[in-house]
Design an enzyme around this catalytic site. Structure first.
Site: not given
Length: 281
Positions: A190, A185, A205, A208
């Site tokens: 991110h 990913d 961040i 998830g």
């Protein structure tokens, strides 16, 4: 072209996928395995050649190993995409290396007013057609709602009114997202401060699905005796973003032999909610 609600049920072309021992090792490190005891606990997930140890894969690895050909369901601005929900069902233990056939399809598409909630589903079988795992990802697409469609069902999940049977605490690393992105990913949300700022975040961040993996790892050890063959599945909702370096606490309630309810928190803040895990005995 905006989101197309008529795409519900569309099935993509089956796609051959494969994964290697190295990919399983990288995924394990990406969800924090081996940090507490690098040469002891979790060696079966972090090494492939330790004496007397057979490599195994974490059950949640299935969420990063390819989704098959996803049918077209319209267009959207990726800056306003948030991963809202995730589920995996493990029909049997996922091997540390292997080949499979992945078939993707568009699940339900709900109109949330100012956003759309789109479910993308994948079934993976082995080359002989026997089921390996199934996944469902709920994607919240800001600015894509308002066509007058159904809002979808509500979730009546509630945490039991008693202390959890297990609380597992894992600290994430400040560079956790950079390590986790090696599993595939590469969303710049991110890693790229400029992209993260455009999406409304002060800093990049954590994925998830990295939080999801940390949570699944905690549940595996706390409720399945660290045996991936007992891990039948887990689902839940992403509630709040995680910043790399924060400490995750997984609260788990054993409901019966097969069912565990859970939440993942940072202090009093819930970051993964409405968790349901199933296990085998």
């Amino acid at each position: 072209m905006p989101i197309n609600p008529d795409a519900v049920g569309s099935v993509g072309e089956p796609t051959e996928i494969s994964w290697t021992s190295k990919q399983s090792l990288i995924y394990a490190l990406g969800i924090g395995a081996g940090v507490a005891d690098p040469t002891g606990f979790e060696l079966e997930f972090t090494t492939e050649n330790s004496d007397g140890v057979t490599q195994r894969a974490f059950p949640t690895q299935g969420v990063v190993m390819g989704g098959g050909g996803t049918p077209d369901f319209g267009s959207f601005n990726p800056v306003f995409l948030l991963h809202a929900e995730q589920a995996i069902t493990c029909h049997r233990e996922i091997p540390a290396t292997g080949t499979g056939i992945a078939t993707g399809r568009v699940g339900n598409i709900w109109d949330k007013g100012k956003a759309a909630l789109v479910y993308l589903e994948t079934d993976v079988t082995d080359p002989e057609g026997e089921p390996l795992w199934s996944t469902s990802a709920g994607l919240f697409l800001g600015g894509e709602g308002g066509w007058g469609g159904e809002r979808g069902p509500s979730n009546d999940w509630e945490a039991p009114e008693r202390n959890p049977d297990h609380v597992v605490s894992y600290a994430t690393r400040s560079d956790q997202a950079l390590l986790y992105r090696l599993s595939g990913d590469r969303n710049p949300l991110h890693s790229d401060p400029t992209f993260a700022s455009a999406a409304g975040f002060d800093t990049p961040i954590l994925h998830g699905l990295c939080t999801y993996g940390f949570t699944g790892r905690a549940l595996l050890h706390a409720t399945c005796g660290s045996d991936p063959a007992r891990f039948a599945g887990m689902s839940g909702r992403f509630k709040s973003p995680v910043t790399p370096g924060e400490v995750l606490e997984v609260h788990a309630w054993e409901i019966d032999d097969a069912t565990v309810l859970f939440q993942t928190r940072i202090g009093d803040r819930v970051v993964f909610d409405a968790g349901v895990m199933t296990r085998r005995h």
